[in-house]
Design a protein around this motif. Structure first.
Motif, short mmCIF file in Angstrom:
data_model
loop_
_atom_site.label_atom_id
_atom_site.label_comp_id
_atom_site.label_asym_id
_atom_site.label_seq_id
_atom_site.Cartn_x
_atom_site.Cartn_y
_atom_site.Cartn_z
N LEU A 41 1.04 -1.18 0.06
CA LEU A 41 0.19 0.03 0.09
C LEU A 41 0.85 1.31 -0.14
O LEU A 41 0.52 1.84 -0.83
CB LEU A 41 -0.92 0.13 0.98
CG LEU A 41 -2.01 1.07 1.57
CD1 LEU A 41 -2.91 1.18 0.32
CD2 LEU A 41 -2.68 1.11 2.58
N ASN A 68 -2.91 4.49 -9.05
CA ASN A 68 -3.50 3.53 -8.13
C ASN A 68 -4.61 4.39 -7.52
O ASN A 68 -4.85 5.77 -7.60
CB ASN A 68 -2.59 3.37 -7.15
CG ASN A 68 -1.39 2.55 -7.50
OD1 ASN A 68 -1.86 1.16 -7.86
ND2 ASN A 68 -0.12 2.88 -7.75
N LEU A 70 -7.59 4.47 -4.19
CA LEU A 70 -7.81 3.88 -2.77
C LEU A 70 -9.06 4.10 -2.41
O LEU A 70 -9.59 5.23 -2.28
CB LEU A 70 -6.90 4.43 -1.68
CG LEU A 70 -6.87 3.61 -0.14
CD1 LEU A 70 -6.47 2.34 -0.14
CD2 LEU A 70 -6.28 4.59 0.87
N PRO A 115 -10.33 0.41 3.80
CA PRO A 115 -9.56 0.94 2.73
C PRO A 115 -9.10 -0.37 1.78
O PRO A 115 -8.48 -1.28 2.23
CB PRO A 115 -8.32 1.45 3.52
CG PRO A 115 -8.31 1.29 4.81
CD PRO A 115 -9.45 0.15 4.97
N LEU A 117 -7.01 -0.98 -1.63
CA LEU A 117 -6.29 -0.70 -2.84
C LEU A 117 -6.90 -1.33 -4.28
O LEU A 117 -6.96 -2.33 -4.16
CB LEU A 117 -4.98 -1.08 -2.66
CG LEU A 117 -3.95 -0.48 -3.96
CD1 LEU A 117 -3.81 0.93 -3.83
CD2 LEU A 117 -2.50 -1.11 -3.38
#
Length: 260
Positions: A41, A68, A70, A115, A117
């Motif tokens: 992460l 990326n 999140l 959370p 990813l």
């Protein structure tokens, strides 16, 4: 629990505060809520700018440089909290430290906020997306013998609508929450489709004015029926309370119940 209009405002306000700022340090306090390792992460996000914050269904998605994303799901009691210097923020899940002493944390006393990813794209239409069409809703209802409120809240069928706004939408369209989805006549399905967008977008507009800088305040002042402090609907009918699927359901006798 924050629902679609609340999350729409939180996302806009979060982007307004942190867009184009570089994430210097990511602090993970509850690693078991992650879908990847803490190291992975950090490698994906640290050193990159926050480019956008969008709402998808019941999640906020933070888009960083490097490609990326999140996703943050607040679950039932999660909150976004600004973190000032030397603040002792309780119940942190993960904390974001941006360049220039700008920080915020995802918190949850139940430690359930999640959370994720690079969450997998969903094929289920968001209630305010272009993919949520009248054709989709008609076909969906025609196949389901479940109560309409249960259908509206099912995130595997329509993303974004929760307990509060299911009640608000159904009162707005005068459809009983106990109606069987398949039994609702075509004209009322059209009313329902239009009501979903009308209720949600009007609430977003009202919340934009009410909480222009908030990331966690839920304002219930504009609700017409789903509010324990209200005894009557705006049209003067008594508000009744029952349960559907274990969730409190607010309705009145104005709403027509359709059965097979």
């Amino acid at each position: 629990m924050p629902e679609l209009p609340d999350l729409e405002i939180f996302a806009v306000n979060l982007e307004k505060r942190f867009k184009n700022k570089t994430l210097e340090k990511l602090e993970v306090i509850v690693p078991k809520r992650l879908n990847v390792s803490e190291t992975e992460l950090k490698e994906a996000l640290e050193g990159h700018q926050l480019q956008a914050v969008l709402r998808e269904g019941k999640t906020m998605q933070l888009h960083f440089g490097g490609g990326n994303v999140l996703g943050l799901h607040l679950m039932l009691h999660g909150e976004i909290r600004l973190v000032e210097k030397d603040d002792q923020v309780k119940f942190r899940i993960i904390e974001f430290h941006f360049k220039g002493d700008n920080s915020f944390a995802l918190t949850d006393f139940q430690k359930m906020a999640t959370p994720t990813l690079n969450p997998e794209p969903s094929e289920v239409p968001d209630a305010l997306s272009k993919d949520f069409t009248i054709t989709y809703l008609k076909e969906l209802l025609s196949k389901k013998k479940i109560q309409i409120k249960t259908l509206l809240m099912d995130q595997h069928l329509i993303r974004g609508i929760g307990n509060t706004y299911a009640d608000e939408i159904l009162w707005h369209t005068r459809i009983s929450p106990f109606s069987i989805a398949k039994a609702i006549p075509e004209k009322k399905v059209k009313d329902l489709y239009q009501g979903i967008e009308e209720v949600l977008r009007k609430e977003i507009m009202q919340l934009t004015r009410a909480i222009p800088d908030s990331f966690n305040a839920e304002v219930k002042d504009f609700l017409k029926i789903h509010n324990p402090d209200l005894k009557h609907s705006p049209t003067g009918h008594e508000i009744k309370i029952d349960k559907i699927g274990g969730r409190k359901t607010y309705y009145t006798d104005e709403q027509v119940q359709y059965n097979l």
